[in-house]
Design a protein around this motif. Structure first.
Motif, PDB file in Angstrom:
ATOM      1  N   SER A  11     -13.910   3.390  -0.849  1.00 46.27           N
ATOM      2  CA  SER A  11     -15.121   4.118  -1.244  1.00 46.27           C
ATOM      3  C   SER A  11     -15.918   4.583  -0.034  1.00 46.27           C
ATOM      4  CB  SER A  11     -15.989   3.232  -2.141  1.00 46.27           C
ATOM      5  OG  SER A  11     -16.260   2.014  -1.489  1.00 46.27           O
ATOM      6  N   ILE A  12     -15.691   3.971   1.111  1.00 49.13           N
ATOM      7  CA  ILE A  12     -16.426   4.372   2.320  1.00 49.13           C
ATOM      8  C   ILE A  12     -15.552   5.229   3.236  1.00 49.13           C
ATOM      9  CG2 ILE A  12     -17.661   3.538   4.366  1.00 49.13           C
ATOM     10  CD1 ILE A  12     -18.280   0.982   2.737  1.00 49.13           C
ATOM     11  N   ALA A  13     -14.370   4.726   3.561  1.00 47.22           N
ATOM     12  CA  ALA A  13     -13.529   5.402   4.549  1.00 47.22           C
ATOM     13  C   ALA A  13     -12.647   6.486   3.937  1.00 47.22           C
ATOM     14  CB  ALA A  13     -12.671   4.383   5.283  1.00 47.22           C
ATOM     15  N   GLY A  14     -12.524   6.497   2.606  1.00 44.26           N
ATOM     16  CA  GLY A  14     -11.640   7.485   1.986  1.00 44.26           C
ATOM     17  C   GLY A  14     -10.196   7.026   2.016  1.00 44.26           C
ATOM     18  N   GLU A  15      -9.342   7.870   2.583  1.00 48.16           N
ATOM     19  CA  GLU A  15      -7.898   7.574   2.622  1.00 48.16           C
ATOM     20  C   GLU A  15      -7.629   6.247   3.331  1.00 48.16           C
ATOM     21  OE1 GLU A  15      -5.675   9.547   1.252  1.00 48.16           O
ATOM     22  OE2 GLU A  15      -6.750  11.444   1.063  1.00 48.16           O
ATOM     23  N   VAL A  16      -6.646   5.520   2.817  1.00 45.92           N
ATOM     24  CA  VAL A  16      -6.188   4.297   3.463  1.00 45.92           C
ATOM     25  C   VAL A  16      -4.703   4.459   3.753  1.00 45.92           C
ATOM     26  CG1 VAL A  16      -5.780   1.829   3.138  1.00 45.92           C
ATOM     27  CG2 VAL A  16      -7.925   2.851   2.371  1.00 45.92           C
ATOM     28  N   LYS A  17      -4.341   4.269   4.993  1.00 43.59           N
ATOM     29  CA  LYS A  17      -2.931   4.418   5.360  1.00 43.59           C
ATOM     30  C   LYS A  17      -2.149   3.188   4.908  1.00 43.59           C
ATOM     31  CE  LYS A  17      -3.305   7.349   9.478  1.00 43.59           C
ATOM     32  NZ  LYS A  17      -4.487   7.008  10.289  1.00 43.59           N
ATOM     33  N   PRO A  18      -1.009   3.379   4.254  1.00 44.22           N
ATOM     34  CA  PRO A  18      -0.195   2.221   3.863  1.00 44.22           C
ATOM     35  C   PRO A  18       0.158   1.351   5.074  1.00 44.22           C
ATOM     36  CG  PRO A  18       0.788   4.281   3.063  1.00 44.22           C
ATOM     37  CD  PRO A  18      -0.445   4.660   3.798  1.00 44.22           C
ATOM     38  N   GLU A  19       0.347   1.967   6.227  1.00 45.43           N
ATOM     39  CA  GLU A  19       0.670   1.198   7.435  1.00 45.43           C
ATOM     40  C   GLU A  19      -0.435   0.196   7.743  1.00 45.43           C
ATOM     41  OE1 GLU A  19       1.328   4.653   6.667  1.00 45.43           O
ATOM     42  OE2 GLU A  19       0.565   5.246   8.643  1.00 45.43           O
ATOM     43  N   ASP A  20      -1.690   0.583   7.519  1.00 46.89           N
ATOM     44  CA  ASP A  20      -2.798  -0.338   7.783  1.00 46.89           C
ATOM     45  C   ASP A  20      -2.736  -1.534   6.839  1.00 46.89           C
ATOM     46  OD1 ASP A  20      -3.579   1.459   9.657  1.00 46.89           O
ATOM     47  OD2 ASP A  20      -5.501   1.974   8.733  1.00 46.89           O
ATOM     48  N   VAL A  21      -2.419  -1.266   5.566  1.00 48.53           N
ATOM     49  CA  VAL A  21      -2.333  -2.351   4.589  1.00 48.53           C
ATOM     50  C   VAL A  21      -1.166  -3.278   4.949  1.00 48.53           C
ATOM     51  CG1 VAL A  21      -2.011  -2.904   2.141  1.00 48.53           C
ATOM     52  CG2 VAL A  21      -3.340  -0.880   2.803  1.00 48.53           C
ATOM     53  N   LEU A  22      -0.063  -2.673   5.330  1.00 49.71           N
ATOM     54  CA  LEU A  22       1.119  -3.480   5.683  1.00 49.71           C
ATOM     55  C   LEU A  22       0.847  -4.322   6.928  1.00 49.71           C
ATOM     56  CD1 LEU A  22       3.789  -0.747   4.928  1.00 49.71           C
ATOM     57  CD2 LEU A  22       3.528  -2.914   3.691  1.00 49.71           C
ATOM     58  N   ARG A  23       0.139  -3.754   7.886  1.00 53.05           N
ATOM     59  CA  ARG A  23      -0.187  -4.492   9.106  1.00 53.05           C
ATOM     60  C   ARG A  23      -1.101  -5.678   8.773  1.00 53.05           C
ATOM     61  NH1 ARG A  23      -2.703  -0.674  11.974  1.00 53.05           N
ATOM     62  NH2 ARG A  23      -0.777   0.502  11.940  1.00 53.05           N
ATOM     63  N   LEU A  24      -2.077  -5.433   7.898  1.00 55.21           N
ATOM     64  CA  LEU A  24      -2.966  -6.525   7.485  1.00 55.21           C
ATOM     65  C   LEU A  24      -2.187  -7.597   6.719  1.00 55.21           C
ATOM     66  CD1 LEU A  24      -6.166  -4.668   6.268  1.00 55.21           C
ATOM     67  CD2 LEU A  24      -6.036  -6.344   8.136  1.00 55.21           C
ATOM     68  N   ALA A  25      -1.290  -7.154   5.850  1.00 52.37           N
ATOM     69  CA  ALA A  25      -0.487  -8.114   5.085  1.00 52.37           C
ATOM     70  C   ALA A  25       0.350  -8.963   6.037  1.00 52.37           C
ATOM     71  CB  ALA A  25       0.412  -7.367   4.091  1.00 52.37           C
ATOM     72  N   GLU A  26       0.893  -8.322   7.035  1.00 54.88           N
ATOM     73  CA  GLU A  26       1.687  -9.024   8.037  1.00 54.88           C
ATOM     74  C   GLU A  26       0.836 -10.085   8.741  1.00 54.88           C
ATOM     75  OE1 GLU A  26       5.366  -7.104  10.540  1.00 54.88           O
ATOM     76  OE2 GLU A  26       3.433  -6.086  10.505  1.00 54.88           O
ATOM     77  N   GLY A  27      -0.387  -9.692   9.096  1.00 54.15           N
ATOM     78  CA  GLY A  27      -1.318 -10.631   9.713  1.00 54.15           C
ATOM     79  C   GLY A  27      -1.606 -11.815   8.797  1.00 54.15           C
ATOM     80  N   CYS A  28      -1.780 -11.540   7.515  1.00 55.63           N
ATOM     81  CA  CYS A  28      -2.072 -12.613   6.553  1.00 55.63           C
ATOM     82  C   CYS A  28      -0.864 -13.532   6.399  1.00 55.63           C
ATOM     83  CB  CYS A  28      -2.467 -12.027   5.205  1.00 55.63           C
ATOM     84  SG  CYS A  28      -4.036 -11.137   5.239  1.00 55.63           S
ATOM     85  N   LEU A  29       0.322 -12.969   6.378  1.00 57.23           N
ATOM     86  CA  LEU A  29       1.535 -13.788   6.285  1.00 57.23           C
ATOM     87  C   LEU A  29       1.649 -14.675   7.518  1.00 57.23           C
ATOM     88  CD1 LEU A  29       4.134 -11.146   4.988  1.00 57.23           C
ATOM     89  CD2 LEU A  29       3.169 -13.060   3.686  1.00 57.23           C
TER      90      LEU A  29
END
Lengths: 313, 313
Positions: A156-174
């Protein structure tokens, strides 16, 4: 010890009732603790086994979650699984002490939303996953730690979200030890193509670790996105009875995926849910009584089940 | 001469506005002819090109369709395509004389529903397709003949519908000369697996002849079923603005697929519609003014378009 494979078995779809948490985030008045327990008990009787029951925050900030411990106990008494949000270390400690089965940490997909909503960086949010895991390991009950990535399909703030960013965060969480990874379409921007693609990439990344998809119906796409997530290998989907829960970024809009309609979808797709849909729909009465000013959604509750055909899996 | 390939080009998805016919089937009061023309004009301006504008029945039975000829003329004047139902030979003659672009014949998928609803056999319904084709061929305008199979995914009277029965009926309609084949989830029983399977089989059977899918949102599955139909090769989908139109077999239930939400779905799936969604949503004002007692549906109208992201195809 609780295992993610036990909570979210591979080859199945688990439906999680999040109405007692996400559903109550924005309501004008909230049900009594006794009514919430009735809600739990009646949904349990209908076959539901996974409940998100609250959030570990100071009751002064979110009085609707002051009874989270009682609901965790009630869920355990029933023999179902409880989860609760913990948004800081204190919350994670409290969650561990309360004996919840699953702690949910929330990580924003974008730095902008992370700072605006949580006043911290995404890296700090991932660190909370690591800290929650350590607290869990040191606790008696050893809850799972579920890392939920909010705004994963658009922000809602930044607009588009790159799937790569989500995957990188998921990787960090794993890497930080998360037992399950969730992605949320917090503001209802997603379509099925996008949900399928990101879910598939996450499932590839996560291997045995379950991928959970949390959808909002803000733009009417919750059911189609749920189908896409199922086809792409998601292990669990969230919904709330009557679609309870609005969207803070779209006043008047519909909220969570409607739990009843997700049940119908799954059964119609040949995916058994173990849930008695007529019994589930009957639980709406509690919400209608306790929160008469909230608009409930859901097509099945309006139309009734399809007569004269076998529609269950 | 009108060609089905021109009306429903291969490799594209055509969205048909059926609110002026199916949407008005059950309403308590109906818009004035002038308001209907406004509806046509404003949707045309928003990019809609296919309109089902009424039914050729005695005005004494369905007064809401008494102005069908005027709406056919208005649609032609705009440069859009009109279709109208013809449920008997007299209707087909009148439709040809009115210069409609597409005659829609309706065939029930089950003998029980055919007898109860139309007081004729399915075989007689297929014969009307043949007769409509002959009347069309003898007419000046030579409208397409679209054979729409109602209750194709489940019947309010007979219950289960075998896909083989639908395919056999479709085959009969093709043999009778149908230019397009439609299948309708008239009572909202279908799920996406079923829609995908039947659509795929029909597309295989029909070859170059376009397959059209008409979905109702009675049980909240219209959008997911639309996605399934698109993926399976359907050439056109029906919807009505605001989901106007109920279900005679489920009082209070939602009706047609919501046209606005279908537009969002398509765009989000990378399928361009050529429709300006904000302009389309604005047309709801006409319905609200003309039929204040009808409940309009649709998530996009409530939530607004997703801000700050590119969601169009």
């Amino acid at each position: 010890m609780i295992s993610a494979q036990h909570l979210y078995p591979a080859g199945q779809i688990t439906l999680r009732e999040v109405g007692l948490r996400d559903g109550l985030q924005l309501v004008r008045r909230f049900p009594s603790t006794e009514a919430k327990k009735q809600w739990l008990r009646q949904e349990y009787a209908a076959g539901v086994r996974h409940f998100e029951v609250g959030s570990f925050l100071p009751a002064s900030r979110m009085p609707q979650f002051a009874d989270v411990r009682e609901l965790i106990d009630e869920t355990a008494r029933l023999g179902a699984w409880s989860s609760a949000l913990a948004l800081n270390e204190r919350g994670a400690m409290d969650a561990c002490a309360a004996g919840v089965d699953e702690i949910i940490n929330v990580i924003s997909a974008t730095e902008e939303h992370s700072q605006a909503n949580m006043r911290r960086s995404r890296a700090d949010a991932v660190e909370l996953v690591r800290r929650s895991k350590a607290l869990s390991a040191a606790s008696d009950h050893k809850p799972l730690v579920n890392a939920g990535i909010a705004m994963a399909f658009g922000c809602s703030i930044a607009g588009e979200v790159k799937p790569e960013d989500v995957l990188r965060l998921a990787e960090g969480c794993l890497e930080a030890g998360a037992d399950a990874i969730g992605v949320a379409d917090t503001v209802g921007f997603a379509g099925p193509t996008q949900v399928a693609a990101l879910t598939r990439q996450l499932v590839d990344l996560c291997g045995d670790i379950p991928v959970l998809v949390h959808l909002h119906d803000t733009r009417g796409m919750a059911v189609v996105n749920a189908a896409a997530a199922i086809d792409a290998g998601a292990r669990a989907l969230d919904g709330s009875l009557g679609g309870l829960g609005g969207c803070p970024f779209a006043p008047g809009a519909t909220g969570n995926a409607v739990f009843e309609d997700l049940v119908f979808l799954c059964e119609r797709m040949g995916v058994p849910t173990g849930i008695d849909l007529a019994a589930l729909i009957a639980v709406r009465r509690i919400l209608e009584t306790e929160m008469p000013e909230e608009e409930l959604h859901g097509a099945l509750a309006r139309s009734g089940l399809p007569p004269r055909v076998k529609w269950t899996a």
